[in-house]
Design an enzyme around this catalytic site. Sequence first.
Site, short mmCIF file in Angstrom:
data_model
loop_
_atom_site.label_atom_id
_atom_site.label_comp_id
_atom_site.label_asym_id
_atom_site.label_seq_id
_atom_site.Cartn_x
_atom_site.Cartn_y
_atom_site.Cartn_z
N ARG A 8 20.28 19.03 -3.21
CA ARG A 8 20.34 17.60 -3.35
C ARG A 8 20.90 16.90 -4.25
O ARG A 8 20.87 17.07 -5.43
CB ARG A 8 18.96 16.90 -3.23
CG ARG A 8 17.80 17.49 -2.07
CD ARG A 8 18.14 16.64 -0.90
NE ARG A 8 17.03 17.12 0.04
CZ ARG A 8 16.54 16.69 1.30
NH1 ARG A 8 17.06 15.63 1.52
NH2 ARG A 8 15.44 17.07 1.64
N LYS B 171 1.15 7.29 3.98
CA LYS B 171 0.77 6.07 3.76
C LYS B 171 -0.10 5.52 5.23
O LYS B 171 -0.20 4.36 5.47
CB LYS B 171 1.83 4.82 3.61
CG LYS B 171 2.78 5.28 2.40
CD LYS B 171 3.97 4.49 2.33
CE LYS B 171 5.08 4.81 1.34
NZ LYS B 171 6.21 3.79 1.29
N ARG C 97 15.79 -1.26 -2.87
CA ARG C 97 14.63 -1.68 -3.58
C ARG C 97 14.84 -1.80 -5.05
O ARG C 97 15.56 -1.20 -5.32
CB ARG C 97 13.35 -0.79 -3.20
CG ARG C 97 13.35 -0.09 -1.93
CD ARG C 97 12.75 -1.33 -0.94
NE ARG C 97 11.50 -1.72 -1.42
CZ ARG C 97 10.54 -1.12 -1.12
NH1 ARG C 97 10.32 -0.03 -0.37
NH2 ARG C 97 9.04 -1.58 -1.52
N PRO D 198 0.70 -1.17 -0.07
CA PRO D 198 0.17 0.03 -0.07
C PRO D 198 0.92 1.30 -0.05
O PRO D 198 1.71 1.48 0.86
CB PRO D 198 -0.82 -0.18 1.34
CG PRO D 198 -0.69 -1.50 1.72
CD PRO D 198 0.58 -1.98 1.31
N ARG E 100 1.65 -10.14 6.78
CA ARG E 100 3.12 -10.04 7.24
C ARG E 100 3.30 -9.39 8.52
O ARG E 100 4.65 -9.20 8.83
CB ARG E 100 3.84 -9.80 6.23
CG ARG E 100 3.96 -10.84 4.87
CD ARG E 100 4.94 -10.52 3.73
NE ARG E 100 6.17 -10.27 4.13
CZ ARG E 100 7.06 -9.57 3.24
NH1 ARG E 100 6.49 -9.30 1.93
NH2 ARG E 100 8.31 -9.32 3.46
#
Length: 269
Positions: A153, A59, A256, A2, A112
């Site tokens: 950045r 989230k 990732r 999600p 999970r």
Amino acid sequence: MPELPDVELYKRHLDATCLGRTIRHVAVGDARILAEISATELARRLEGTRIIASRRHGKHLLVDLGPPGWLTLHFGMTGWLKHFTDDEDDPPYDRVHFDFADGHHLAYINARLLGRVGLAADADAFVAAEGLGPDALDPRFDLAAFEQALAGRKRDVKSLLMDQEVMAGIGNIYSDEILYQADINPRTRCDRLDTGARQHLFEQIKAVLETAISTGAGAERLVDHLPGSFLIPHREKDGRCPRCGGQIASAKFSGRTAYYCPRCQPDVT
Ligand SMILES: [Zn+2]
């Protein structure tokens, strides 16, 4: 897993089915999901309260219960919410189960156990304590705020989009989509993006998230609902770019796996 669009859909599901209902009983199926509160204490504080409103930040879904404060829900990798009226519809991995006084039920499901359920006195204080940046869809998070977040950045743009302290709500999947729609290679350093690229990227953050919400992200088969021009359904080994037909590539970022089209998103570093 999600991300902002999925959690927005959970919020709408909760609002449509549970607002105004009074919690009669709370059953915690697995206390490992709880953040700094015991199962007994959570039940004691919540039972008898009413769901007044909800708010999403990134989230996180925050549920206003009045005097006891806000129920805080984070969904980790596999979490979701389900409202039902028939006990037989209770799904497996139901970690926290709310019975309402009028016979309705709400389940927080998480196979999970990577999410978190807690109670916070104040929603704004919770967001601050979590160190969350502005919600990616907050209208106050405008181009000027985005430019400020990018300024100076040197890190890669993919990691920046996923950094919840910079902007909240975007994870691995939607950062891939945003960069694909903006024709930007995930490896690109933030300080190498010119004015036009920064503006295009900002516009795609809003457009991709809004499109995913409006087409029904969070549905069981998400890929059936997304536009044909989206990368997400093709984010896999041997996937093909929906625009040029070229082979999708992958690379690791902050642990990732990112997917992108080397032809549409050329590496300019
Ligand atoms: Zn392509």
